[in-house]
Design a protein around this motif. Structure first.
Motif, PDB file in Angstrom:
ATOM      1  N   ARG A  97       0.814  -1.202   0.000  1.00 44.47           N
ATOM      2  CA  ARG A  97       0.000   0.000   0.000  1.00 44.47           C
ATOM      3  C   ARG A  97       0.852   1.258   0.000  1.00 44.47           C
ATOM      4  O   ARG A  97       0.327   2.354  -0.034  1.00 44.47           O
ATOM      5  CB  ARG A  97      -0.925  -0.005   1.220  1.00 44.47           C
ATOM      6  N   GLY A  98       2.128   1.131   0.083  1.00 46.89           N
ATOM      7  CA  GLY A  98       2.993   2.300   0.077  1.00 46.89           C
ATOM      8  C   GLY A  98       4.381   1.933   0.564  1.00 46.89           C
ATOM      9  O   GLY A  98       4.748   0.764   0.668  1.00 46.89           O
ATOM     10  N   PRO A 296      -1.374   9.399   6.277  1.00 47.23           N
ATOM     11  CA  PRO A 296      -1.752   8.281   7.152  1.00 47.23           C
ATOM     12  C   PRO A 296      -0.720   7.162   7.127  1.00 47.23           C
ATOM     13  O   PRO A 296      -0.073   6.914   6.109  1.00 47.23           O
ATOM     14  CB  PRO A 296      -3.099   7.821   6.588  1.00 47.23           C
ATOM     15  N   VAL A 297      -0.599   6.506   8.260  1.00 43.68           N
ATOM     16  CA  VAL A 297       0.411   5.465   8.436  1.00 43.68           C
ATOM     17  C   VAL A 297      -0.223   4.300   9.193  1.00 43.68           C
ATOM     18  O   VAL A 297      -1.053   4.502  10.087  1.00 43.68           O
ATOM     19  CB  VAL A 297       1.632   6.001   9.229  1.00 43.68           C
ATOM     20  N   GLU A 298       0.151   3.105   8.823  1.00 47.47           N
ATOM     21  CA  GLU A 298      -0.218   1.904   9.573  1.00 47.47           C
ATOM     22  C   GLU A 298       1.050   1.328  10.201  1.00 47.47           C
ATOM     23  O   GLU A 298       2.017   1.054   9.488  1.00 47.47           O
ATOM     24  CB  GLU A 298      -0.879   0.865   8.669  1.00 47.47           C
ATOM     25  N   ALA A 299       1.038   1.174  11.505  1.00 45.60           N
ATOM     26  CA  ALA A 299       2.201   0.662  12.232  1.00 45.60           C
ATOM     27  C   ALA A 299       1.874  -0.707  12.818  1.00 45.60           C
ATOM     28  O   ALA A 299       0.772  -0.923  13.325  1.00 45.60           O
ATOM     29  CB  ALA A 299       2.601   1.628  13.353  1.00 45.60           C
ATOM     30  N   ALA A 311      -1.798   5.676  12.700  1.00 40.55           N
ATOM     31  CA  ALA A 311      -0.896   6.782  13.016  1.00 40.55           C
ATOM     32  C   ALA A 311      -0.889   7.753  11.853  1.00 40.55           C
ATOM     33  O   ALA A 311      -1.545   7.530  10.819  1.00 40.55           O
ATOM     34  CB  ALA A 311       0.513   6.265  13.321  1.00 40.55           C
ATOM     35  N   VAL A 312      -0.150   8.837  12.018  1.00 42.75           N
ATOM     36  CA  VAL A 312      -0.059   9.865  10.990  1.00 42.75           C
ATOM     37  C   VAL A 312       1.321  10.500  11.067  1.00 42.75           C
ATOM     38  O   VAL A 312       1.936  10.550  12.138  1.00 42.75           O
ATOM     39  CB  VAL A 312      -1.163  10.927  11.182  1.00 42.75           C
ATOM     40  N   VAL A 348       6.328   0.144   9.723  1.00 42.50           N
ATOM     41  CA  VAL A 348       5.257   1.031   9.312  1.00 42.50           C
ATOM     42  C   VAL A 348       5.095   1.018   7.798  1.00 42.50           C
ATOM     43  O   VAL A 348       6.059   0.760   7.059  1.00 42.50           O
ATOM     44  CB  VAL A 348       5.515   2.467   9.810  1.00 42.50           C
ATOM     45  N   THR A 349       3.859   1.281   7.370  1.00 42.46           N
ATOM     46  CA  THR A 349       3.535   1.429   5.952  1.00 42.46           C
ATOM     47  C   THR A 349       2.917   2.795   5.748  1.00 42.46           C
ATOM     48  O   THR A 349       1.891   3.120   6.369  1.00 42.46           O
ATOM     49  CB  THR A 349       2.543   0.329   5.508  1.00 42.46           C
TER      50      THR A 349
END
Length: 355
Positions: A97-98, A296-299, A311-312, A348-349
């Protein structure tokens, strides 16, 4: 037999021609036996030719460019109603996704709490994991000598104030005498010298009173300073947080500066504000253009691989690490959780637009 082989060559072209030629090279001439009435070998050759033709057709169909991509072309059996089951699509590989990076959980507010003076530790009132409030007492130093000095200064300050009171009384009496001498001198009953001497006494006592008042004020300042010194023997929490390390024990020497090697402690405890936890991520310089504040971030923590923490991006530190060719990115958690602890590793992504 030759008619069957010719039909195979016409349907599949050169590919089938090779297979038929190989079969013919392996066949045995049974023409004499056929004339004598033996038909079994001819049937066997026909069966082999038909099988080879069927295999050639299947291979050519599977390898043909018209076959759709992403599907498994199999002849699905028909169900009870006569409908053929649809072909099963091949599973597609998951896509990222990133940008993916790794980092650690850190606290923006973390302090090693110490005293402002050097002294021997008398009491330590906390342990690891304890939650403390701002201003709460963590430890006390031995303050016996400081308290003795405070008592001395307080006594001196009281004496200074008593001198002020005495001078004020003397000044009041001198003013009364001076007023009487002046009235007598004005009426002609007293000498001028007496009136002058009485006024001089008043002026002298006024000066002494001013000096004594200044001395009393200085004594009060010294008392306040010593009280502050006594208070500095108490180590308090600068902010609310959790004690993550107990760095000193009773009987050790505590100093705000390192002195005496390992025999002197520079801190009583390490305090962390759990409300200031965030992620510090090192991003390669070549990928930093894919990061923006507010992204935006996914940890995912290594300790809890099944927990996606939202997260952000809080900020991008405007400097690079020359030796590692990375730029540090601060990531803020949208929701704090008791499971989040300092120095935890995380992956993190960074979610990109359109994903």
């Amino acid at each position: 037999m030759r008619s069957v082989l010719n039909a195979g060559r016409d349907n599949r072209g050169g590919h089938m021609q090779d297979r038929v030629d190989k079969l013919q090279s392996l066949s045995i001439d049974r023409s004499g036996e056929e004339q004598r009435g033996g038909g079994v070998p001819v049937v066997a050759v026909l069966v082999l030719a038909l099988v080879a033709a069927g295999l050639g057709l299947a291979a050519g169909w599977l390898l043909s460019p018209e076959a759709p991509q992403g599907e498994v072309r199999t002849d699905a059996p028909a169900d009870a109603s006569g409908t053929t089951a649809p072909p099963v699509a091949a599973a597609s590989a998951p896509r990222s996704r990133g940008l993916v990076a790794s980092g650690y959980v850190v606290a923006r507010r973390q302090a090693t709490v110490s005293a402002e003076i050097t002294g021997r530790i008398r009491d330590v009132l906390i342990e690891e994991g304890a939650r403390v409030e701002a201003g709460e007492v963590l430890a006390r130093l031995d303050d016996d000598r400081a308290r003795l000095d405070l008592e001395l200064l307080e006594t001196q300050a009281r004496a200074a104030h008593l001198r002020v009171d005495a001078l004020q009384a003397q000044l009041a009496e001198a003013r009364t005498v001076s007023d009487r001498a002046r009235r007598l001198q004005e009426r002609g009953f007293g000498p001028v010298a007496a009136a002058t001497a009485a006024q001089a006494q008043v002026d002298s006592l006024s000066a002494q009173l001013s000096a004594s008042q200044a001395d009393a004020a200085a004594a009060d300042v010294r008392v306040a300073n010593q009280r502050d010194l006594v208070e500095r023997h108490v180590v308090r929490a600068p902010f609310a947080g959790v004690v993550i390390a107990k760095n000193a024990q009773v009987g050790e020497i505590l100093s705000p500066v390192s002195a005496g090697g390992g025999f002197t402690r520079t801190g009583v405890a390490t305090l962390v504000d759990m409300g200031s936890l965030e992620l510090e991520i090192d991003v390669n310089e070549g990928q930093i253009q894919r990061i923006r504040p507010g992204q935006p971030v996914e940890a995912v923590l290594d300790a809890y691989p099944d927990w996606d923490v939202p997260a952000v991006v809080e900020a991008i530190i405007p400097t690079a690490d020359r030796s590692r060719a990375t730029i540090q990115v601060r990531v803020r958690f949208l929701e704090l959780d008791p499971r989040l602890l300092p120095d935890m590793a995380a992956r993190v992504t960074f979610i990109e637009n359109g994903e």
